[in-house]
Every structure is written in structure tokens, then in C-alpha cells.
Design a protein around this motif. Structure first.
Motif, PDB file in Angstrom:
ATOM      1  N   LYS A   1      12.892  62.704 -17.231  1.00 37.53           N
ATOM      2  CA  LYS A   1      13.175  63.906 -17.791  1.00 37.53           C
ATOM      3  C   LYS A   1      14.286  63.833 -19.049  1.00 37.53           C
ATOM      4  CE  LYS A   1      10.860  67.448 -16.456  1.00 37.53           C
ATOM      5  NZ  LYS A   1       9.613  67.994 -17.139  1.00 37.53           N
TER       6      LYS A   1
ATOM      7  N   GLU B   1      12.407  61.818 -21.896  1.00 34.05           N
ATOM      8  CA  GLU B   1      11.413  63.008 -22.494  1.00 34.05           C
ATOM      9  C   GLU B   1      12.262  63.898 -23.453  1.00 34.05           C
ATOM     10  OE1 GLU B   1       8.886  65.015 -19.906  1.00 34.05           O
ATOM     11  OE2 GLU B   1       7.804  63.282 -19.612  1.00 34.05           O
ATOM     12  N   GLU B   2      13.402  64.631 -22.773  1.00 36.18           N
ATOM     13  CA  GLU B   2      14.523  65.574 -23.585  1.00 36.18           C
ATOM     14  C   GLU B   2      14.990  64.821 -24.910  1.00 36.18           C
ATOM     15  OE1 GLU B   2      17.103  67.868 -21.684  1.00 36.18           O
ATOM     16  OE2 GLU B   2      15.789  68.139 -19.927  1.00 36.18           O
TER      17      GLU B   2
ATOM     18  N   THR C   1       5.559  67.140 -16.809  1.00 38.21           N
ATOM     19  CA  THR C   1       5.664  66.223 -17.831  1.00 38.21           C
ATOM     20  C   THR C   1       4.987  66.648 -19.237  1.00 38.21           C
ATOM     21  OG1 THR C   1       5.017  64.204 -16.073  1.00 38.21           O
ATOM     22  CG2 THR C   1       4.564  63.909 -18.530  1.00 38.21           C
ATOM     23  N   THR C   2       5.647  66.290 -20.205  1.00 35.54           N
ATOM     24  CA  THR C   2       5.586  66.892 -21.631  1.00 35.54           C
ATOM     25  C   THR C   2       4.370  66.002 -22.552  1.00 35.54           C
ATOM     26  OG1 THR C   2       7.325  65.731 -22.705  1.00 35.54           O
ATOM     27  CG2 THR C   2       7.898  67.923 -21.610  1.00 35.54           C
TER      28      THR C   2
END
Length: 224
Positions: free
Chosen positions: A85, A88-89, A183-184
């Protein structure tokens, strides 16, 4: 302060039993015990204790051998545990800023063009590191199918819920992975870029890809 003899660190009740093992394993165990300055009794006991814990937790001890082989390789790259995370961020924030720059009328065309190029460069970085990691992993796993099988067997130790490998033809492999929830698209795109670089070391290329939420499907084909 560390104790000199770890064999005497705990008071345990022992029982004597006989276990049949292959002769070569017994010889190697005896050699390792002697090399490490431990008794065969201690080394065998520690091994059985670890095996019992792994089986109790639902693992097969043989599966952990694959994890150890991968760990030895990745440790040479100074890999550190990091939440997916977080990656991703950070990546999403960078991409958001670059997109705003590339579309803003308040900055020069040269800067807008530079922002667009930087977005493409970001994916190239993931692909580059995929290529580097693939080169290291191939020293331990020469065959891509063997590697994918190893990964599928230790998927519970990775940032995925499930990995399935299917051979579509002698030169085509389908890889389906279910990652953690949330999940992005940015995370999927980064992972796909990494995979492209990674499989290139095995002379494979990505010929089809599909990412929906936390489900990733990739078809790999051996290069002619």
C-alpha cells in the motif's frame, strides 16, 4: 549477553526414539552438526521442532526450501519488507502530480512534455528492476516454469492470495494472480511493468494482460 551453549538454554523433557532417514541425509546432518560445533542430537531436534511448527501452520517443509532459495537471491539486492500500500500510494501521488503538470495551461509546453515523459519513465524504472531481479533469480531457477511453480507453492508468504500457473502450449504460459483487496490500477500497472522486465530474462514476453481490481491475468510466450 549471549550464552555459549544454546543446547542448554531451555529445560525440556526428552525421549529417545528411532527415525529412519535416507543414509545421505543422515551423513549430511552429522557433517553439518560437526561443522557447527553442535551435537547431532541438538541439530536433529531443532530440525524436527521447526518441521512440526511448519506442518502445524499448514505448510509443507519442502515448500519453504523454495522460499529460502528466493530469499538468498533477493537478500543480495538489499531488499527490505515494505507494505504494498505504501508503494502504491507513493506511486499514485507522483503520477497524480505529473498528470496535473502535463495538462496544466499554467506551465510551459516544455514542462508539460517533460511531465508526460516522466510518467513513461516511471514504468520503465519498474521494468528495469524487473530485468535486474530476473537476472539474479535465473541463477537459482534456470527454468521459468520451475520458478512459477515455486512461487505458487509459497504464495501465502507473498503479497498475493492465490497464484495459478497454466501451460497453454509448449511455449505459452498463463499466470493468474489474486492480490490483496484494494489493489489499485497504479499498482497493477507497476507490477505488469516489473513482470515484463523479469520474464525477458527467461526469453519470454507478455502477449496478453488483463487486470481487474486485485485479479491479474498475464499470458507469457517464449520468444522465437
Amino acid at each position: 549477553m549471549a550464552r555459549d551453549n544454546p543446547e542448554k538454554e531451555t529445560e525440556e523433557v526428552y525421549s529417545r526414539t528411532t527415525i529412519m532417514v535416507p543414509k545421505n541425509i543422515a551423513s549430511e546432518l552429522s557433517r553439518v552438526a560437526k561443522t557447527r560445533g553442535r551435537t547431532l542430537f541438538y541439530i536433529a531436534g531443532e530440525g524436527l521442532k521447526l518441521t512440526t511448527e511448519l506442518i502445524r501452520d499448514g505448510f509443507e517443509p519442502s515448500d519453504l526450501i523454495y522460499f529460502w532459495r528466493l530469499y538468498k537471491i533477493l537478500s543480495s539486492m538489499d531488499v527490505i519488507p515494505m507494505p504494498m500500500k505504501l508503494i502504491e500510494e507513493v506511486c499514485s501521488h507522483i503520477m497524480s502530480v505529473l498528470i496535473d503538470f502535463s495538462k496544466s495551461d499554467k506551465i510551459s509546453g516544455e514542462l508539460r512534455e517533460g511531465a508526460s515523459k516522466a510518467m513513461n519513465d516511471l514504468w520503465s524504472i519498474y521494468e528495469k528492476y524487473g530485468h535486474q531481479v530476473g537476472a539474479l533469480v535465473r541463477m537459482e531457477f534456470e527454468n521459468l516454469e520451475e520458478l512459477l511453480e515455486a512461487i505458487s507453492r509459497i504464495s501465502r508468504l507473498l503479497a498475493v492470495r492465490h497464484i495459478e500457473v497454466k501451460k497453454l502450449s509448449p511455449n505459452t504460459i498463463e499466470l493468474m494472480a489474486i492480490g490483496p483487496s484494494g489493489t489499485t490500477d497504479i499498482g497493477n500497472k507497476a507490477l505488469l511493468s516489473f513482470i515484463r522486465g523479469f520474464v525477458a530474462q527467461y526469453d519470454y514476453e507478455v502477449v496478453s494482460e488483463e487486470a481487474k481490481a486485485n485479479v491479474l491475468r498475464v499470458v507469457l510466450q517464449k520468444k522465437a
